[in-house]
Design a protein around this motif. Structure first.
Motif, PDB file in Angstrom:
ATOM      1  N   CYS B 310       0.829  -1.220   0.000  1.00 22.93           N
ATOM      2  CA  CYS B 310       0.000   0.000   0.000  1.00 22.93           C
ATOM      3  C   CYS B 310       0.861   1.268   0.000  1.00 22.93           C
ATOM      4  CB  CYS B 310      -0.911  -0.010   1.226  1.00 22.93           C
ATOM      5  SG  CYS B 310      -1.912   1.473   1.391  1.00 22.93           S
ATOM      6  N   CYS B 313      -2.644   5.908  -1.059  1.00 23.64           N
ATOM      7  CA  CYS B 313      -3.159   6.902  -2.005  1.00 23.64           C
ATOM      8  C   CYS B 313      -4.614   7.265  -1.729  1.00 23.64           C
ATOM      9  CB  CYS B 313      -3.013   6.390  -3.432  1.00 23.64           C
ATOM     10  SG  CYS B 313      -4.189   5.074  -3.817  1.00 23.64           S
ATOM     11  N   CYS B 316      -8.831   3.510  -2.829  1.00 26.32           N
ATOM     12  CA  CYS B 316      -9.800   2.468  -2.444  1.00 26.32           C
ATOM     13  C   CYS B 316     -10.967   3.069  -1.670  1.00 26.32           C
ATOM     14  CB  CYS B 316      -9.118   1.337  -1.672  1.00 26.32           C
ATOM     15  SG  CYS B 316      -8.185   1.860  -0.224  1.00 26.32           S
TER      16      CYS B 316
HETATM   17  S1  SF4 Z   1      -5.910   2.003  -3.199  1.00 31.96           S
HETATM   18 FE1  SF4 Z   1      -6.008   1.779  -0.963  1.00 31.96          FE
HETATM   19  S2  SF4 Z   1      -4.850  -0.115  -0.591  1.00 31.96           S
HETATM   20 FE2  SF4 Z   1      -4.308   0.522  -2.665  1.00 31.96          FE
HETATM   21  S3  SF4 Z   1      -2.460   1.747  -2.401  1.00 31.96           S
HETATM   22 FE3  SF4 Z   1      -4.182   3.170  -2.358  1.00 31.96          FE
HETATM   23  S4  SF4 Z   1      -4.684   3.383  -0.157  1.00 31.96           S
HETATM   24 FE4  SF4 Z   1      -3.401   1.560  -0.368  1.00 31.96          FE
END
Ligand code: SF4
Lengths: 225, 468
Positions: B310, B313, B316
């Motif tokens: 992770c 970012c 999700c």
């Molecule tokens: S989408 Fe969610 S799980 Fe994937 S890198 Fe970004 S914060 Fe982390």
């Protein structure tokens, strides 16, 4: 008593469960990777000949609200800076990188401009420094710190002016660092990739400029080598 | 921060009945969610970069000890210090000791999720260190004395009116309501704090083993003033933040902003290597990196190892129907959304967080957008299996898991069910029997209650099919 370092590293090794054979291979692989300059995938967007790169750089930089202007020769720089300050009703006052490369502009041509050569302090309204390179891919400036190019010049004052020799517009971040490493023996304390003026969306998710860093960013591209 | 993830259902219900919060969450869809879609579509290499990003992270995790040792050696060579912390308490203690060593009274801090995780803020306060958050969102929630509700935009739940009130209460003067004026006010107040600070504390988005550099990423430029002005800089980073080379950091940086906010690149990406050089005119004299384990090493070699890819970012959560219905506070700890539902049980214990892995429609959107392709739904199911084994699951959720297991054996039916909110509704409507707001249907408002699905649930349908 084992140190926390030993404990953490021990836990990691415990989790990874490498055999002796795997351990030898892993050490070799890491050494190889760290020594390798093999590039990863670099997007094609920034590539092209110099004029194409400059066009991409300019378009991308303007899209993130950087003001980009292009002049033919160094001696045009002081007048452009004076004009820019007037356009924005800013004091005719600069704190400028103590880098002799900037001297060739001949600042005496603008007698009204008060210029201090140092890093920025609280009272400074406009900072002027030189970029190591411009990255076409995203309209990004690459600034590298040194005794002649203090970092805060591009961060503390409300207005930031960055001079970028047009020949230093490269395709990618990787190429920008290559330029730096070709000119210097070791990494500087600080390398700043700057893409537009300071911004925030933290108040009601509305875009506002000048959160902490500069509210305005002017990039002056100079063709003369 | 005291975890309160067991209150998820009640908080979720309250959140869905809060029209202001719902408005903020709607903005997120039009802003960052839509931005990511645009940014990904505009870069032909985006999907290939995601594969590379995943591979870089997997490679690092498989050699984590070796890269950390290499990183440490380079930091020391550059004149910096590296500290190792087994857990949150040790990381807090190390940070406080450095502050005390340099006689610090005032500290600036730029947003860092690891600092939230280890509870650094309260700890410094209790120990007499005056701390100010420099990220504007983080500053707002510091004034409000609230935890962050999003890992990228900690104050996205706050309305302009609330911020305006907070500023007047804390800064005095006239009531300001224009966002631009509020930003200018924060800038003015923060200036002096930057100048007064003895220590600047930041996180790090990446650590680079090749050069011993740390990488910070912000849009405001607050990290640069946080580490550029005081005499001492402390960067706190969890051990999985490491990448082999600068070239690898760029691959992940190309994914980070696009996935997070839809920007091609954040406004400020800074690579820092060691303290101020002898001739430099600015920069900190002391450069410390605190490497924090706090449960990461225990994830290696387990089903959860993939979660260590992770890069924080937030994509999700920006795409999660549950997060977009409840906001971040419902999750009851530092990390919300799908990544939080996987991380939180590992950090605070499944018995304190067992509702979170159930707070999912298993629509798969999180995995679809995760830049490093973490199989978040699979990892949530992993926790559901653990809790099922430990009989921690509330009856409704046990029912849900039985349903999942049944469906997973029938892919066609599973595909049919995912992407709908029906099970979520069944789970959540619970005692009340009516739902204030249907999370997946933006058109519904607080004015009209929707009856909870009765009788013909997927479970019922499935049972009928099986019996046929
Ligand atoms: S989408 Fe969610 S799980 Fe994937 S890198 Fe970004 S914060 Fe982390």
């Amino acid at each position: 008593m084992s140190t926390s370092r030993d404990v953490v590293l021990g836990r990691i090794r415990n989790g990874l469960q490498r055999t002796d054979m795997e351990e030898t291979l892993a050490v070799r692989r890491v050494g190889h990777t760290l020594a390798s300059a093999e590039p990863n995938l670099v997007p094609a967007r920034g590539s092209g000949d110099l004029e194409e790169r400059i066009a991409t750089f300019t378009g991308m930089a303007r899209a993130v609200l950087t003001d980009v202007r292009r002049i033919a020769a160094w001696h045009e720089l002081p007048a452009l800076v004076g004009q820019y300050l007037r356009e924005h009703n800013l004091p005719q006052k600069l704190v400028m990188a103590p880098d002799e490369a900037l001297d060739r502009a001949g600042w005496d041509s603008q007698p009204l401009l008060r210029i201090r050569r140092d890093t920025a302090a609280d009272a400074d309204t406009t900072g002027v420094t030189l970029a190591e390179a411009g990255v076409a891919e995203t309209g990004t400036l690459c600034l590298a710190s040194s005794d002649r190019r203090p970092t805060l010049l591009a961060f503390f004052p409300e207005t930031s002016i960055v001079v970028l020799p047009a020949a230093d517009v490269v395709a990618s971040y990787e190429e920008a660092l290559e330029r730096y490493s070709a000119r210097h023996d070791a990494p500087p304390r600080s390398i700043n990739f700057v893409t537009g003026p300071s911004r925030t969306g933290d108040i009601g998710q509305k875009l506002e400029l000048g959160a902490h860093g500069p509210r305005r960013l002017l990039v002056v591209l100079i063709d003369e080598a | 921060m005291q975890p309160s993830s067991l209150a998820f259902k009640d908080r979720a219900r309250a959140a869905m009945a809060d029209p202001q919060l719902q408005h903020s969450l709607d903005l997120l869809k039009h802003g960052w969610q839509a931005g990511r879609t645009r940014a990904a579509a505009a870069l032909p290499e985006f999907e290939a970069l995601r594969d590379e990003g995943r591979n870089i992270k997997d490679h690092v995790l498989g050699h984590l000890d070796l890269y950390l040792e290499a990183f440490e050696a380079r930091v020391v060579e550059a004149g910096g210090h590296v500290h190792w912390a087994r857990d949150a308490a040790e990381a807090r203690r190390i940070t406080l000791d450095i502050c005390r060593d340099v006689g610090a009274r005032s500290v600036t801090k730029s947003k860092s999720m690891i600092a939230e995780e280890i509870g650094l803020n309260e700890f410094l306060e209790v120990n007499g260190i005056d701390r100010v958050e420099t990220d504007l969102g983080e500053y707002i929630i510091q004034l409000a004395n609230e935890p962050p509700s999003h890992i990228i935009g900690p104050a996205i739940h706050k309305t302009i009116a609330e911020i305006s009130e907070l500023f007047q209460k804390n800064h005095g003067g006239e009531r300001i309501t224009e966002p631009a004026a509020l930003v200018a006010e924060a800038r003015r107040v923060m200036r002096q704090r930057y100048l007064d600070a003895d220590v600047g504390i930041t996180g790090a988005n990446f650590l680079v083993a090749e050069t011993g550099s740390i990488v910070t990423v912000t849009n405001e430029g607050n990290a640069e003033l946080t580490h550029g002005l005081p005499r001492t800089h402390i960067a706190i980073a969890s051990i999985e933040k490491i990448v082999p080379r600068l070239l690898d950091a760029f691959t992940l940086l190309r994914l980070l902003a696009r996935s997070a906010t839809g920007q091609d690149f954040s406004a400020y990406t800074t690579l820092l290597t060691g303290p101020k050089r002898p001739d430099d005119r600015d920069g900190p004299e002391n450069f410390h990196v605190v490497l924090v384990d706090n449960g990461r090493s225990a994830m290696l070699g387990t089903a959860l190892q993939e979660m260590l890819r992770c890069i924080r970012c937030g994509a999700c959560m920006n795409h999660c129907p549950v997060y977009l219905a409840t906001g971040g506070h419902a999750y009851g700890w530092v990390y919300p959304g799908p990544m939080g539902s996987v991380l939180t049980p590992g950090f605070i214990g499944i018995e304190k967080a067992h509702l979170l892995p159930n707070a999912s429609t298993f629509c798969g959107k999180c995995e679809e957008v995760c830049p490093v392709r973490i199989p978040l739904p699979k990892l949530m199911r992993h926790w559901r299996e653990v809790q099922f084994d430990q009989k921690l699951t509330p009856t409704t959720a046990r029912w849900g898991l039985g349903l999942w297991a049944a469906m997973a054996r029938r892919p066609a039916l599973y595909r049919f069910a995912t992407g709908t909110a029906i099970r979520l509704l069944g789970l959540w409507a619970g005692r009340r029997g009516a739902f204030a707001r249907l999370p997946l249907a933006g058109g519904w408002t607080g004015g009209r209650d929707l009856p909870a699905p009765q009788g013909r649930t997927f479970m019922a349908q499935w049972t009928r099919r099986k019996n046929r």
